[in-house]
Design an enzyme around this catalytic site. Structure first.
Site, short mmCIF file in Angstrom:
data_model
loop_
_atom_site.label_atom_id
_atom_site.label_comp_id
_atom_site.label_asym_id
_atom_site.label_seq_id
_atom_site.Cartn_x
_atom_site.Cartn_y
_atom_site.Cartn_z
N GLU A 420 -35.52 -15.62 -5.78
CA GLU A 420 -36.08 -14.26 -5.82
C GLU A 420 -36.87 -13.95 -7.10
O GLU A 420 -36.87 -12.81 -7.56
CB GLU A 420 -34.97 -13.23 -5.65
CG GLU A 420 -34.35 -13.25 -4.26
CD GLU A 420 -33.52 -12.02 -3.96
OE1 GLU A 420 -32.99 -11.43 -4.90
OE2 GLU A 420 -33.43 -11.65 -2.77
N GLU A 494 -31.75 -15.37 3.43
CA GLU A 494 -30.64 -14.43 3.28
C GLU A 494 -30.87 -13.23 4.18
O GLU A 494 -32.02 -12.83 4.39
CB GLU A 494 -30.53 -13.90 1.83
CG GLU A 494 -30.15 -14.94 0.80
CD GLU A 494 -30.05 -14.36 -0.62
OE1 GLU A 494 -29.73 -13.16 -0.77
OE2 GLU A 494 -30.33 -15.11 -1.56
C1 GAL Z 1 -30.10 -11.20 -2.94
C2 GAL Z 1 -29.71 -12.30 -3.91
C3 GAL Z 1 -28.28 -12.73 -3.76
C4 GAL Z 1 -27.38 -11.55 -3.62
C5 GAL Z 1 -27.85 -10.77 -2.43
C6 GAL Z 1 -26.94 -9.65 -2.06
O1 GAL Z 1 -31.13 -10.45 -3.43
O2 GAL Z 1 -30.54 -13.40 -3.75
O3 GAL Z 1 -27.89 -13.50 -4.85
O4 GAL Z 1 -27.45 -10.79 -4.77
O5 GAL Z 1 -29.12 -10.26 -2.71
O6 GAL Z 1 -27.33 -9.14 -0.84
#
Ligand code: GAL
Length: 856
Positions: A420, A494
């Site tokens: 990110e 994610e």
């Molecule tokens: C994303 C990040 C993860 C975690 C996640 C929580 O932005 O890559 O490490 O923080 O959010 O939803």
């Protein structure tokens, strides 16, 4: 030839409250190991389950021990190998600095020079676990704890002075008529080449673990062998493999993860012409070096329309895994690491995992290799990109990740961007180049939250948190074309996570919404033809910094808790697996009226891979429900979601009344239908807020059917809200045709008991201590989870075992766990568990010590 000795025991450990310079001076001055006796893997500080900060493990620490140099040939070189040291290690031998390593997630080696066999030396490591270090993932906030310690294994190794320095073996063109085994090799062979010849022999044999009697006769078990003149350093060679169809070897796949032991031998032959063959069938004499590695032959490629394994489209269904555990942070030996792979594949029915946000234990990845689970691994980092030195270290980390992990067949993609982070052309050109150069086989990705960011990778790996459940009809993910114009692979790296954090002890409505969001987004991903798949955020709850989480130092984002106990959302994934892999049956409700507004229980979501659910209320059949009966009138309760992309959408039970009004109360079918509709409208909208259609229905019932408002109140209490009547029990049978595959009964009241699970009770000390993972859950008489049980569980051990963490814990969400560690002695150990002072069960562990090559 090559040897390795474990150095995991007999360390002393202490905190140094000094500056770095003072700490170095102090280490240089110590004459013998000092501090508390510890074994590796080790964490610098045991932490509580929650409510702690990074100050618990930040600091300077000294690990020291005697190092007896074993007998070895004088012409061999010795080196130390550290699998993982969080996060900056400076290493000293007898007070002299011998090398250092920055970065806590990859291994490093340091040569030992001028050490004589039999000699005794003082080995000391100054470990800096502070987060201000100038390397990834540090420099800004990070949403995970970055625990310190010599948290993976340490070895002393030997190799010949003239040796294979580095090599990489990978298959290509595997599905064609001319498959190849490619070899990249660098070596230090020099002198003998002048007289005679150096010969390279490459052998491929079925990996030991798989060469069981049952498989020995099958195809693909014979060994393949090549011999050639040793190529010049740095040259890539292609060794022809027989076509797959001839059956001499097999592909590594999810169902049959066939692995081979590849061995490289370098022979020196004085006289090639007319020389006799030795046992290995080689002309000549002397073996100069030999290295082995376990590999798998498979073709893994992301295309615009998805991911293909061995030419077949595979939809990736996976989770993001952090490598942390309760109490010991990162410091877990092989057993628990392997268990996580099994949980992903066997308990959750997933086929992939992302090692967020760094390379993880080889024990974990080896388990993925062994059971057939696909891995997306990436360099350490979290959003922040630092200055020049920081960026150079990031490139080194890519280098280390690729060279150390590239033989694992399970790894299908390298993440070469800091998770990110913003675009950075120079840095990401360098990381992509490095990965491609060191591994011509694999594609690159790089996780971003940015849309239309610069794409230097082969796969656009995007964290899609767009679903917030607010807008009706909102799809679970963004259309790909809104995110990138890139033509390569596309992966949702994610989803969910912070969009709907859910604790295991949250109210059922939150837990249900959590599960349904997973179902909805997964369904959206599976409906998109040009999306390779997705990785939910995340597998387990994890400890994090105060900048994130719930103020308790935990991000409650897992579909399982920290001990790896399943939340309701885990049932969504488990229910996607085929029935042949076991029945999944998880009812998304405990069927207790006190958990719902106005005591209204409907709808009930059942996560199952069975064809239908047969429901009984107080032993009376209410009805049989299939997925086709699943309606979307649940919108009012849980928003507008769509599960139609799933293999097994949840079965939604909208009607817990069935034909009870006819059979139990004697109403005609038509009248019963009207009453039921009115009762349900009452539950959903409240009697004071009935919509027009319900008022009209009520009027009709009163005027034409002779129905009285008091009847309505009575029936409501009895059949819908159940407020004012004896409790009901509900039995859910999972059925396939006429066959009942399993069942559970909910809504009753019974005394809680602990259901105790353990991964293994035969523990073996080999290279280091062994550890069993114990998970427990409070359940009712029928084995159903009791999520609001917060009772204290006491654990007691006897014999040669120890418990990690406290011996008393409170259940959370009715669940908990502990870890049982061997203590360096053989024998029988016993763990006893009590809940609220009452005996619940005991586990017996057999501990054996396998004499390995350890320097104790
Ligand atoms: C994303 C990040 C993860 C975690 C996640 C929580 O932005 O890559 O490490 O923080 O959010 O939803």
């Amino acid at each position: 030839m090559r040897q390795s000795w474990s150095l995991n025991d007999n360390w002393d450990f202490e905190r140094l409250d000094l500056t770095v310079d003072e700490a170095i001076a102090s280490i240089q001055a110590i004459g013998k190991p000092q501090g508390e006796a510890v074994r590796l893997p080790h964490t610098v500080a045991e932490t509580p389950l929650n409510y702690f900060t990074e100050t618990a493990y930040e600091g300077l620490w000294c690990y020291s021990r005697w190092l007896e140099i074993p007998e070895h040939q004088v012409e061999e070189q010795l080196f130390l190998s550290f699998e993982g040291a969080g996060h900056h290690a400076r290493v000293f031998l007898d007070g002299a600095f011998i090398g250092e390593h920055l970065g806590g997630y990859t291994a490093f080696e340091l040569p030992l020079v001028n050490v004589r066999p039999g000699g005794r030396h003082l080995l000391a490591v100054l470990l800096d676990s502070r987060e201000q270090l100038d390397c990834p993932p540090f420099g800004h906030v990070v949403d995970y704890m970055t625990y310190g310690g010599l948290y993976r294994e340490v070895w002393l190794k030997s190799k010949p002075r003239q040796c294979i320095e580095d090599f990489y073996l990978w298959g290509s063109e595997l599905l064609t008529q001319a498959p190849r085994l490619n070899l990249q090799l660098t070596h230090q062979m020099t002198c003998e080449a002048a007289s005679g010849q150096l010969i390279l022999e490459v052998t491929l044999e079925v990996h030991d673990a798989e060469a069981t009697a049952a498989t020995a006769s099958k195809a693909g078990t014979e060994s393949l062998n090549w011999q050639l003149a040793l190529p010049m350093s740095g040259i890539t060679h292609a060794l022809p493999l027989p076509p797959l169809s001839e059956g001499h070897w097999q592909l590594w796949s999810l169902e049959t993860p066939k692995r081979y032991q590849a061995t490289l031998r370098i022979w020196h032959s004085e006289n090639l012409d007319g020389a006799k063959s030795n046992d290995a069938g080689l002309p000549g004499k002397k073996l100069l070096d030999q290295v082995s590695v376990v590999i798998g032959l498979r073709e893994a490629v992301f295309k615009e329309d998805g991911f293909y394994l061995n030419g077949e489209r595979v939809q990736l269904v996976g989770a993001n895994r952090h490598q942390s555990y309760p109490y010991v942070g990162y410091a877990m030996p092989a057993g628990p690491q392997r268990l996580d792979a099994h949980i992903l594949k066997r308990e959750l029915g997933m086929n992939a995992v992302r090692t967020a946000h760094y390379p993880q234990s080889h024990h974990f990845i080896e388990a993925c290799d062994a059971i057939g689970l696909l891995v997306f691994t990436e360099l350490p980092g979290w959003q922040h990109i630092g200055g020049e030195a920081w960026q150079s270290t990031a490139v080194v980390m890519v280098d280390e990740m690729v060279t150390q992990y590239r033989h694992h067949p399970s790894i299908i993609l390298w993440g070469v961007r800091i998770n990110e982070s913003l675009d950075n052309t120079t840095l990401y050109r360098a990381t992509n180049d490095r990965a491609r150069q060191l591994d011509p086989m694999r594609q690159t990705g790089g996780v971003r939250y940015l849309r239309n960011s610069e794409l230097l990778e082969d796969v656009y790996t995007f964290n899609d948190f767009s679903y917030n459940g607010i807008r009706a009809g909102q799809p679970g993910i963004l259309p790909r074309k809104k995110v990138t114009k890139g033509r390569g692979g596309y992966l949702v790296s994610e989803y969910n996570g912070h969009m709907f954090p859910t604790k295991s002890y949250d109210n059922i409505r939150l837990r249900t919404e959590h599960a349904l969001r997973h179902a909805h987004v997964l369904s959206s991903i599976q409906q998109e033809v040009n999306v390779a798949g997705g990785f939910c955020w995340c597998l387990f709850d994890y400890n994090t910094h105060k900048d994130f989480g719930s103020g308790d130092g935990i991000c409650h984002h897992g579909i399982m808790d920290m001990f790896r106990n399943p939340k309701l959302a885990a049932g969504v994934y488990a229910s996607q697996r085929p029935l042949s892999e076991g029945l999944a049956l998880r009812v998304g409700s405990e069927l207790h009226i006190g958990d719902y507004p106005a005591g209204y229980l409907e709808p009930v979501y059942v996560f199952t891979n069975a064809q239908a659910i047969r429901l009984y209320k107080n032993g009376r059949l209410v009805g049989t429900y299939t997925r086709e009966d699943t309606k979307d009138s649940t919108k009012d309760s849980y928003g507008d979601k769509d599960y139609s992309g799933l293999k097994n959408p949840p079965i939604i039970l909208e009607d817990l009344v069935g034909d009870a009004l006819e059979k139990g109360e004697g109403y005609s079918p038509g009248k019963a239908r009207r009453i039921k509709a009115l009762l349900r409208a009452g539950a959903r909208y409240g009697t004071d807020h009935l919509p027009m259609w319900a008022l009209a229905l009520a009027a009709r019932l009163v005027l034409l059917d002779g129905f009285k408002p008091s009847d309505g109140m009575r029936l409501y209490g009895k059949y819908v809200g159940n407020w004012g009547d004896a409790h009901s029990s509900y039995t859910f049978e999972a059925v396939e045709g006429d066959r009942v595959l399993g069942q559970c009964t909910l809504g009753g009241a019974s005394e809680p008991r602990l259901e105790i699970r353990v991964d293994r009770t035969n523990l073996v000390e080999a290279d280091t201590y062994d550890m069993a993972c114990v998970r427990f859950m409070s359940v009712d008489g029928g084995g159903n989870p009791l999520p609001y049980d917060m009772e204290v569980v006491e654990m007691d051990v006897e014999g040669p075992i120890e418990i990690i963490g406290p011996k008393q814990i409170a259940l959370r969400g009715g669940m908990g766990g502990t870890y049982v560690r061997t203590a360096g002695r053989t024998g029988t150990g016993r763990l006893t568990l009590k809940r609220g002072g009452k005996y619940q069960g005991a586990l017996t562990f057999d501990i054996c010590i396998q004499e390995g090559e350890a320097i104790r």
